[in-house]
Write a protein that holds these residues in place. Structure first.
Motif, PDB file in Angstrom:
ATOM      1  N   VAL A 101       0.973  -1.085   0.017  1.00  0.00           N
ATOM      2  CA  VAL A 101       0.214  -0.034  -0.094  1.00  0.00           C
ATOM      3  C   VAL A 101       0.922   1.054  -0.254  1.00  0.00           C
ATOM      4  O   VAL A 101       0.581   2.266  -0.756  1.00  0.00           O
ATOM      5  N   VAL A 102       1.840   1.583   0.855  1.00  0.00           N
ATOM      6  CA  VAL A 102       2.698   2.518   0.984  1.00  0.00           C
ATOM      7  C   VAL A 102       3.798   2.623  -0.016  1.00  0.00           C
ATOM      8  O   VAL A 102       3.871   3.780  -0.583  1.00  0.00           O
ATOM      9  N   GLY A 103       4.290   1.605  -0.387  1.00  0.00           N
ATOM     10  CA  GLY A 103       5.143   1.671  -1.509  1.00  0.00           C
ATOM     11  C   GLY A 103       4.619   2.009  -2.860  1.00  0.00           C
ATOM     12  O   GLY A 103       5.123   2.836  -3.547  1.00  0.00           O
ATOM     13  N   LEU A 104       3.211   1.467  -3.258  1.00  0.00           N
ATOM     14  CA  LEU A 104       2.710   2.084  -4.291  1.00  0.00           C
ATOM     15  C   LEU A 104       2.488   3.490  -4.299  1.00  0.00           C
ATOM     16  O   LEU A 104       2.423   4.402  -5.006  1.00  0.00           O
ATOM     17  N   GLY A 105       1.650   3.970  -3.006  1.00  0.00           N
ATOM     18  CA  GLY A 105       1.493   5.454  -2.793  1.00  0.00           C
ATOM     19  C   GLY A 105       2.818   6.210  -2.957  1.00  0.00           C
ATOM     20  O   GLY A 105       2.709   7.470  -3.742  1.00  0.00           O
ATOM     21  N   ALA A 106       3.853   5.854  -2.671  1.00  0.00           N
ATOM     22  CA  ALA A 106       5.159   6.461  -2.904  1.00  0.00           C
ATOM     23  C   ALA A 106       5.734   6.689  -4.422  1.00  0.00           C
ATOM     24  O   ALA A 106       6.416   7.462  -4.769  1.00  0.00           O
ATOM     25  N   ALA A 107       5.269   5.574  -4.978  1.00  0.00           N
ATOM     26  CA  ALA A 107       5.589   5.383  -6.499  1.00  0.00           C
ATOM     27  C   ALA A 107       4.764   6.317  -7.555  1.00  0.00           C
ATOM     28  O   ALA A 107       5.242   6.654  -8.329  1.00  0.00           O
ATOM     29  N   MET A 108       3.526   6.761  -6.841  1.00  0.00           N
ATOM     30  CA  MET A 108       2.637   7.305  -7.837  1.00  0.00           C
ATOM     31  C   MET A 108       2.755   8.891  -7.425  1.00  0.00           C
ATOM     32  O   MET A 108       3.056   9.525  -6.393  1.00  0.00           O
ATOM     33  N   ARG A 109       2.650   9.833  -8.606  1.00  0.00           N
ATOM     34  CA  ARG A 109       2.381  11.197  -8.538  1.00  0.00           C
ATOM     35  C   ARG A 109       0.934  11.407  -7.990  1.00  0.00           C
ATOM     36  O   ARG A 109      -0.095  10.706  -8.075  1.00  0.00           O
ATOM     37  N   PRO A 110       0.679  12.803  -7.318  1.00  0.00           N
ATOM     38  CA  PRO A 110      -0.463  13.046  -6.813  1.00  0.00           C
ATOM     39  C   PRO A 110      -1.561  13.147  -7.839  1.00  0.00           C
ATOM     40  O   PRO A 110      -2.647  12.924  -7.697  1.00  0.00           O
ATOM     41  N   THR A 111      -1.098  13.301  -9.143  1.00  0.00           N
ATOM     42  CA  THR A 111      -2.092  13.484 -10.302  1.00  0.00           C
ATOM     43  C   THR A 111      -2.341  12.085 -11.025  1.00  0.00           C
ATOM     44  O   THR A 111      -3.423  12.104 -12.078  1.00  0.00           O
ATOM     45  N   ASP A 112      -1.746  11.093 -10.727  1.00  0.00           N
ATOM     46  CA  ASP A 112      -2.123   9.763 -11.375  1.00  0.00           C
ATOM     47  C   ASP A 112      -3.270   9.052 -10.725  1.00  0.00           C
ATOM     48  O   ASP A 112      -3.758   9.671  -9.427  1.00  0.00           O
ATOM     49  N   TYR A 113      -3.985   8.157 -11.349  1.00  0.00           N
ATOM     50  CA  TYR A 113      -5.240   7.754 -11.173  1.00  0.00           C
ATOM     51  C   TYR A 113      -5.044   6.338 -10.585  1.00  0.00           C
ATOM     52  O   TYR A 113      -4.489   5.548 -10.863  1.00  0.00           O
ATOM     53  N   LEU A 114      -6.022   6.269  -9.478  1.00  0.00           N
ATOM     54  CA  LEU A 114      -6.053   4.613  -8.647  1.00  0.00           C
ATOM     55  C   LEU A 114      -7.343   4.288  -8.747  1.00  0.00           C
ATOM     56  O   LEU A 114      -8.208   4.778  -8.115  1.00  0.00           O
ATOM     57  N   PHE A 115      -7.240   3.089  -9.187  1.00  0.00           N
ATOM     58  CA  PHE A 115      -8.698   2.421  -9.172  1.00  0.00           C
ATOM     59  C   PHE A 115      -8.342   0.993  -8.112  1.00  0.00           C
ATOM     60  O   PHE A 115      -7.337   0.493  -8.473  1.00  0.00           O
ATOM     61  N   THR A 116      -9.228   0.714  -7.421  1.00  0.00           N
ATOM     62  CA  THR A 116      -8.803  -0.414  -6.343  1.00  0.00           C
ATOM     63  C   THR A 116     -10.250  -1.290  -6.381  1.00  0.00           C
ATOM     64  O   THR A 116     -11.429  -1.034  -6.910  1.00  0.00           O
ATOM     65  N   ASN A 117      -9.761  -2.346  -5.425  1.00  0.00           N
ATOM     66  CA  ASN A 117     -10.962  -3.150  -5.300  1.00  0.00           C
ATOM     67  C   ASN A 117     -11.555  -2.923  -3.648  1.00  0.00           C
ATOM     68  O   ASN A 117     -11.537  -1.587  -3.430  1.00  0.00           O
ATOM     69  N   TYR A 118     -12.290  -3.663  -3.191  1.00  0.00           N
ATOM     70  CA  TYR A 118     -13.081  -3.044  -1.896  1.00  0.00           C
ATOM     71  C   TYR A 118     -11.981  -3.088  -0.616  1.00  0.00           C
ATOM     72  O   TYR A 118     -12.444  -2.941   0.210  1.00  0.00           O
ATOM     73  N   ARG A 119     -10.965  -3.496  -0.881  1.00  0.00           N
ATOM     74  CA  ARG A 119      -9.894  -3.801   0.094  1.00  0.00           C
ATOM     75  C   ARG A 119      -9.025  -2.265   0.080  1.00  0.00           C
ATOM     76  O   ARG A 119      -7.954  -2.450  -0.133  1.00  0.00           O
ATOM     77  N   GLU A 120      -9.801  -1.305   0.190  1.00  0.00           N
ATOM     78  CA  GLU A 120      -8.942  -0.189  -0.203  1.00  0.00           C
ATOM     79  C   GLU A 120      -8.775   1.074   0.896  1.00  0.00           C
ATOM     80  O   GLU A 120      -8.214   2.350   0.376  1.00  0.00           O
ATOM     81  N   HIS A 121      -8.976   0.798   2.082  1.00  0.00           N
ATOM     82  CA  HIS A 121      -8.816   1.856   3.196  1.00  0.00           C
ATOM     83  C   HIS A 121      -7.561   2.389   3.129  1.00  0.00           C
ATOM     84  O   HIS A 121      -7.163   3.488   3.205  1.00  0.00           O
ATOM     85  N   GLY A 122      -6.308   1.514   3.027  1.00  0.00           N
ATOM     86  CA  GLY A 122      -5.093   1.968   3.137  1.00  0.00           C
ATOM     87  C   GLY A 122      -4.726   2.768   1.662  1.00  0.00           C
ATOM     88  O   GLY A 122      -3.994   3.724   2.155  1.00  0.00           O
ATOM     89  N   TYR A 123      -5.222   2.378   0.635  1.00  0.00           N
ATOM     90  CA  TYR A 123      -4.955   2.872  -0.238  1.00  0.00           C
ATOM     91  C   TYR A 123      -5.514   4.495  -0.543  1.00  0.00           C
ATOM     92  O   TYR A 123      -4.830   5.201  -1.105  1.00  0.00           O
ATOM     93  N   ALA A 124      -6.651   4.478   0.165  1.00  0.00           N
ATOM     94  CA  ALA A 124      -7.184   5.932   0.273  1.00  0.00           C
ATOM     95  C   ALA A 124      -6.288   6.731   1.161  1.00  0.00           C
ATOM     96  O   ALA A 124      -6.034   8.007   1.000  1.00  0.00           O
ATOM     97  N   LEU A 125      -5.970   6.077   2.085  1.00  0.00           N
ATOM     98  CA  LEU A 125      -5.063   6.973   3.044  1.00  0.00           C
ATOM     99  C   LEU A 125      -3.667   7.304   2.367  1.00  0.00           C
ATOM    100  O   LEU A 125      -3.093   8.493   2.341  1.00  0.00           O
ATOM    101  N   ALA A 126      -3.137   6.465   1.574  1.00  0.00           N
ATOM    102  CA  ALA A 126      -1.899   6.400   0.967  1.00  0.00           C
ATOM    103  C   ALA A 126      -1.655   7.509  -0.325  1.00  0.00           C
ATOM    104  O   ALA A 126      -1.011   8.112  -0.751  1.00  0.00           O
ATOM    105  N   LYS A 127      -2.959   7.442  -0.979  1.00  0.00           N
ATOM    106  CA  LYS A 127      -3.581   8.685  -1.949  1.00  0.00           C
ATOM    107  C   LYS A 127      -3.650  10.078  -1.516  1.00  0.00           C
ATOM    108  O   LYS A 127      -3.665  10.721  -2.286  1.00  0.00           O
TER     109      LYS A 127
END
Length: 362
Positions: free
Chosen positions: A73-99
């Motif tokens: 979760v955190v590694g992906l967040g660190a790799a993306m630009r703020p302007t990049d788009y993210l689509f997730t499945n239903y296990r997404e709380h951490g990704y929302a925080l990382a975004k």
């Protein structure tokens, strides 16, 4: 006369993933390394508090946690630009925080409050935030994959340099929409990276029993797309490989498939006791706890001290408590807002009758 062949049995285990070069760790800024640890710990404590709130009946519906997958979760967040788009499945709380979504808004959405990311109507599985470009958690397995390809097509059509990352579980790789989406992305050279979180158990079924080819990264070869496998318990490994694939998609429109191998520390959902897992499987998962491993690595390298670990733990606990307080004090949605988001624009004849309202007015 015809003969039948019994189903092939296999005891093959998922291939091991190589650890990243120590040079990457040595070259990293200590502040960055500590920041990654703090972010991983925050996701862990946030999810643990989410489980507690669910047991207190403050959170309803289905609820799936990122426990054990914090490094990905955190590694992906660190790799993306703020302007990049993210689509997730239903296990997404951490990704929302990382975004970058405020923790209070994430917790408020879990609580079904109007200050949540989807104004309280989405809950655990349907977080959405256009400001940070998290374009949804999706409850339908694989429902996000064609939509992510569509977003990548829009970027390509408009000539932008943003990238779409589409996160999914290992079970999604067996559905038709997954293969159709990879095929289109490769044919049209779209800027999308497909991230498969392989926690080695799709609900209660192991990957080996559900996939004829359990090395999921190899599926990219069918579409002449780059496929990689990474240790999903190593935050630097995830960050560096994800960054490499995202930047290739950004520069050259090269889609890619990244498989991150991790271990789910709990059941499929909050209410799943995971009795289908053996004691050995549970022990293996605990041995690969990404936060424990990362903390030890930082302590051994003297990037962290016992004192700094305690300070980070205290700061994280306060931040999670603040998110819970915000959610607890936020209002529930008004019943009158039930139909506000049925359509993006007004539609003639749109009915807004509530169940208790009369069918015809006097």
């Amino acid at each position: 006369m015809t003969t039948t062949t019994a189903p092939r049995k296999t005891t093959r285990k998922p291939a091991k993933v190589a650890a990243p070069a120590e040079s990457a760790f040595a070259a990293a800024d200590p502040v960055t390394l500590r920041g990654l640890y703090r972010d991983m710990l925050f996701v862990r404590r946030f999810e643990e508090r989410t489980a507690q709130s669910y047991q207190q009946a403050k959170i309803g519906g289905y609820c799936h946690l990122n426990l054990g997958e914090e490094a990905t979760v955190v590694g992906l967040g660190a790799a993306m630009r703020p302007t990049d788009y993210l689509f997730t499945n239903y296990r997404e709380h951490g990704y929302a925080l990382a975004k970058g979504i405020e923790p209070g808004r994430v917790m408020a959405e879990l609580y079904g409050r109007s200050t949540g990311t989807s104004k309280g109507w989405g809950g655990s599985m349907h977080m959405y935030d256009t400001a940070t470009r998290l374009l949804g958690g999706y409850a339908i397995v694989g429902g996000q994959v064609p939509l992510a390809v569509g977003a990548a097509l829009a970027i390509d059509y408009r000539g932008g340099d943003d990238v779409v990352v589409c996160q999914m579980g290992e079970g999604t790789t067996n559905i038709g929409a997954f293969h159709e989406s990879l095929n289109i992305a490769a044919l049209w050279r779209l800027p999308v990276v497909f991230l498969v979180i392989n926690n080695q158990t799709g609900m209660g079924t192991t990957v080996e029993k559900s996939s004829a080819e359990p090395d999921l990264w190899k599926r990219a070869a069918a579409y002449r797309m780059r496929g990689e496998r990474v240790d999903g318990t190593d935050v630097l490994a995830v960050r560096d490989m994800a960054s490499e694939l995202i930047e290739a998609a950004r520069r050259e429109g090269k889609p890619a498939l990244l498989e991150a191998v991790s271990y789910r520390l709990k059941g499929h959902s909050v209410v799943d006791p995971a009795k289908y897992r053996s004691n050995d499987a549970v022990s293996t998962a605990r041995e690969h706890d990404p936060i424990v491993l990362w903390q030890k690595r930082l302590l051994d390298a003297e990037v962290l001290t016992e004192q700094s670990v305690a300070e980070i733990e205290r700061e994280v606990a306060e931040s999670v408590a603040a998110a819970v307080e915000f959610a607890d004090s936020s209002p529930h949605p008004e019943p009158s807002s039930l139909f506000d988001y049925n359509y993006a624009t007004p539609v003639p004849g749109d009915s807004r009758r509530l169940p208790a309202d009369p069918l015809f007015t006097a």
